[in-house]
Write an enzyme that holds these catalytic residues in place. Structure first.
Site, PDB file in Angstrom:
ATOM      1  N   SER A  12       0.843  -1.217   0.000  1.00  0.00           N
ATOM      2  CA  SER A  12       0.000   0.000   0.000  1.00  0.00           C
ATOM      3  C   SER A  12       0.863   1.245   0.000  1.00  0.00           C
ATOM      4  O   SER A  12       1.964   1.263   0.573  1.00  0.00           O
ATOM      5  CB  SER A  12      -0.895   0.026   1.230  1.00  0.00           C
ATOM      6  OG  SER A  12      -1.526   1.290   1.336  1.00  0.00           O
ATOM      7  N   TYR A  65      -3.098  -0.583   9.963  1.00  0.00           N
ATOM      8  CA  TYR A  65      -3.011  -0.944   8.536  1.00  0.00           C
ATOM      9  C   TYR A  65      -1.607  -0.670   8.006  1.00  0.00           C
ATOM     10  O   TYR A  65      -1.030  -1.504   7.286  1.00  0.00           O
ATOM     11  CB  TYR A  65      -4.062  -0.146   7.760  1.00  0.00           C
ATOM     12  CG  TYR A  65      -4.154  -0.490   6.291  1.00  0.00           C
ATOM     13  CD1 TYR A  65      -4.677  -1.712   5.869  1.00  0.00           C
ATOM     14  CD2 TYR A  65      -3.743   0.417   5.324  1.00  0.00           C
ATOM     15  CE1 TYR A  65      -4.761  -2.028   4.516  1.00  0.00           C
ATOM     16  CE2 TYR A  65      -3.830   0.121   3.969  1.00  0.00           C
ATOM     17  CZ  TYR A  65      -4.348  -1.109   3.574  1.00  0.00           C
ATOM     18  OH  TYR A  65      -4.436  -1.406   2.229  1.00  0.00           O
TER      19      TYR A  65
HETATM   20  P1  NDP Z   1     -11.623  -5.282  -1.688  1.00  0.00           P
HETATM   21  O1  NDP Z   1     -12.117  -5.223  -0.285  1.00  0.00           O
HETATM   22  O2  NDP Z   1     -12.359  -4.534  -2.734  1.00  0.00           O
HETATM   23  O3  NDP Z   1     -11.468  -6.825  -2.133  1.00  0.00           O
HETATM   24  C1  NDP Z   1     -10.812  -7.683  -1.245  1.00  0.00           C
HETATM   25  C2  NDP Z   1     -10.638  -9.041  -1.882  1.00  0.00           C
HETATM   26  O4  NDP Z   1      -9.887  -9.836  -0.970  1.00  0.00           O
HETATM   27  C3  NDP Z   1     -11.941  -9.760  -2.122  1.00  0.00           C
HETATM   28  O5  NDP Z   1     -11.781 -10.605  -3.228  1.00  0.00           O
HETATM   29  C4  NDP Z   1     -12.104 -10.563  -0.829  1.00  0.00           C
HETATM   30  O6  NDP Z   1     -12.877 -11.752  -0.985  1.00  0.00           O
HETATM   31  C5  NDP Z   1     -10.680 -10.929  -0.546  1.00  0.00           C
HETATM   32  N1  NDP Z   1     -10.433 -11.169   0.869  1.00  0.00           N
HETATM   33  C6  NDP Z   1     -10.665 -10.351   1.915  1.00  0.00           C
HETATM   34  N2  NDP Z   1     -10.324 -10.948   3.061  1.00  0.00           N
HETATM   35  C7  NDP Z   1      -9.878 -12.187   2.726  1.00  0.00           C
HETATM   36  C8  NDP Z   1      -9.404 -13.297   3.467  1.00  0.00           C
HETATM   37  N3  NDP Z   1      -9.364 -13.279   4.804  1.00  0.00           N
HETATM   38  N4  NDP Z   1      -9.062 -14.410   2.785  1.00  0.00           N
HETATM   39  C9  NDP Z   1      -9.144 -14.463   1.437  1.00  0.00           C
HETATM   40  N5  NDP Z   1      -9.585 -13.448   0.683  1.00  0.00           N
HETATM   41  C10 NDP Z   1      -9.951 -12.332   1.330  1.00  0.00           C
HETATM   42  O7  NDP Z   1     -10.102  -4.787  -1.607  1.00  0.00           O
HETATM   43  P2  NDP Z   1      -9.157  -4.056  -2.671  1.00  0.00           P
HETATM   44  O8  NDP Z   1      -9.309  -4.680  -3.993  1.00  0.00           O
HETATM   45  O9  NDP Z   1      -9.320  -2.599  -2.512  1.00  0.00           O
HETATM   46  O10 NDP Z   1      -7.731  -4.416  -2.036  1.00  0.00           O
HETATM   47  C11 NDP Z   1      -6.899  -5.439  -2.553  1.00  0.00           C
HETATM   48  C12 NDP Z   1      -5.522  -5.282  -1.915  1.00  0.00           C
HETATM   49  O11 NDP Z   1      -5.009  -3.993  -2.231  1.00  0.00           O
HETATM   50  C13 NDP Z   1      -5.525  -5.375  -0.396  1.00  0.00           C
HETATM   51  O12 NDP Z   1      -4.365  -6.044   0.045  1.00  0.00           O
HETATM   52  C14 NDP Z   1      -5.501  -3.917   0.033  1.00  0.00           C
HETATM   53  O13 NDP Z   1      -4.969  -3.759   1.308  1.00  0.00           O
HETATM   54  C15 NDP Z   1      -4.632  -3.318  -1.053  1.00  0.00           C
HETATM   55  N6  NDP Z   1      -4.755  -1.885  -1.265  1.00  0.00           N
HETATM   56  C16 NDP Z   1      -5.945  -1.329  -1.648  1.00  0.00           C
HETATM   57  C17 NDP Z   1      -6.026   0.036  -1.855  1.00  0.00           C
HETATM   58  C18 NDP Z   1      -7.284   0.720  -2.280  1.00  0.00           C
HETATM   59  O14 NDP Z   1      -7.311   1.969  -2.262  1.00  0.00           O
HETATM   60  N7  NDP Z   1      -8.321   0.003  -2.668  1.00  0.00           N
HETATM   61  C19 NDP Z   1      -4.852   0.917  -1.672  1.00  0.00           C
HETATM   62  C20 NDP Z   1      -3.657   0.218  -1.294  1.00  0.00           C
HETATM   63  C21 NDP Z   1      -3.627  -1.118  -1.095  1.00  0.00           C
HETATM   64  P3  NDP Z   1     -14.492 -11.771  -0.784  1.00  0.00           P
HETATM   65  O15 NDP Z   1     -15.055 -11.162  -2.055  1.00  0.00           O
HETATM   66  O16 NDP Z   1     -14.844 -13.206  -0.656  1.00  0.00           O
HETATM   67  O17 NDP Z   1     -14.797 -10.951   0.420  1.00  0.00           O
END
Ligand code: NDP
Length: 245
Positions: free
Chosen positions: A140, A154
């Site tokens: 991030s 975080y």
């Molecule tokens: P979302 O919340 O939109 O999507 C999260 C995804 O991860 C979903 O597919 C979810 O599955 C899955 N997930 C969540 N928890 C678990 C778990 N315990 N085990 C397996 N799968 C899990 O997140 P983003 O797409 O925004 O984020 C993706 C990555 O990018 C993360 O690591 C986040 O920290 C990072 N990030 C995001 C930013 C942003 O601005 N969006 C900025 C910087 C970093 P399900 O659909 O089943 O819930």
């Protein structure tokens, strides 16, 4: 295509950045497996879209907080596709909360997915990854710039990915496996919607005064997965619209 014949596993591939990444790797020629925790229907949609591209696809329910489930997911990919070339550690949970109100249960819950889950997935994958393979983790932009209060937990979890990435680059380099980190900036997903309560401040910190979209992060992952990136390891590739500037 750059990833023809390759097999990728994207954790958390049912929505957001993970779904965009799974689709992009498939567009580039890979067969793709993805994990999810709750949204089986959304995962199935991504699988259908990948199959419509003419690639093989597999969705596996595996909570990243459950190391045995993650390890089983890696085994299922190899059983189904016969190999694993690219691991994308994308699954993560967000957390915003006052430092003095953040409980140790919160700490355990967030670190279980964002740190322990990545460690476990990479450990499970390392033994089966092809020589010349790829480990790409989604960190991030808060690792480079914390925009305000409420981010201690975080930011702690994502900063750990810097050390893990460098250390694993040393562990796996002898097999030609690269280990890299992508730092997204504010990216329009369910976790951080571009019309959410914290959006205006985040947008203002970018050089473009706009959110990124998941496909822009996926493009960076696709580059790191490509043959052209074989000499890139232990690197951080920011896709943050200048958030860190
Ligand atoms: P979302 O919340 O939109 O999507 C999260 C995804 O991860 C979903 O597919 C979810 O599955 C899955 N997930 C969540 N928890 C678990 C778990 N315990 N085990 C397996 N799968 C899990 O997140 P983003 O797409 O925004 O984020 C993706 C990555 O990018 C993360 O690591 C986040 O920290 C990072 N990030 C995001 C930013 C942003 O601005 N969006 C900025 C910087 C970093 P399900 O659909 O089943 O819930």
């Amino acid at each position: 295509m750059t990833l023809d014949g390759k097999v990728a596993l994207v954790t958390g591939g049912s929505r957001g950045i993970g779904a965009a990444t799974a689709l992009r790797l498939a567009e580039d020629g890979a067969d793709v497996a993805l994990t999810y925790v709750k949204n089986g229907a959304r995962a199935a949609e991504v699988v259908d879209r990948i199959k419509n591209l003419g690639r093989r696809a597999l969705a596996i329910q595996a909570d990243s907080a459950d190391a045995a489930a993650v390890s089983a997911a890696v085994s299922a990919v190899v059983a189904e596709f016969g190999r694993l070339d690219v691991l994308v550690n994308n699954a993560g949970v967000g957390f915003v909360g006052a430092f003095d109100e953040t409980s140790l249960e919160d700490v355990d819950r967030v670190l279980a997915v964002n740190v322990r889950g990545v460690f476990a997935a990479t450990q499970a994958a390392a033994g089966v990854l092809s020589d010349g393979g790829r480990v790409i983790t989604i960190g991030s932009c808060v690792t480079d710039r914390v925009p305000g209060p409420g981010m201690a937990l975080y930011a702690t979890s994502k900063a750990a990915m810097v050390g893990l990435t460098k250390a694993l680059a040393r562990e796996l380099g002898s097999r030609g496996i690269t280990v890299n980190l992508v730092h997204p900036g504010p990216t329009d997903t369910d976790m951080n919607p571009a019309d959410g309560p914290y959006a205006a401040d985040q947008r203002a910190l970018t050089a473009f005064d706009r959110y990124g979209n998941p496909a822009e992060v996926a493009a960076a992952v696709a580059y790191l997965a490509s043959p052209g990136a074989e000499y890139v390891t232990a690197a951080v590739l920011s896709v943050d619209g200048g958030h860190a500037a």
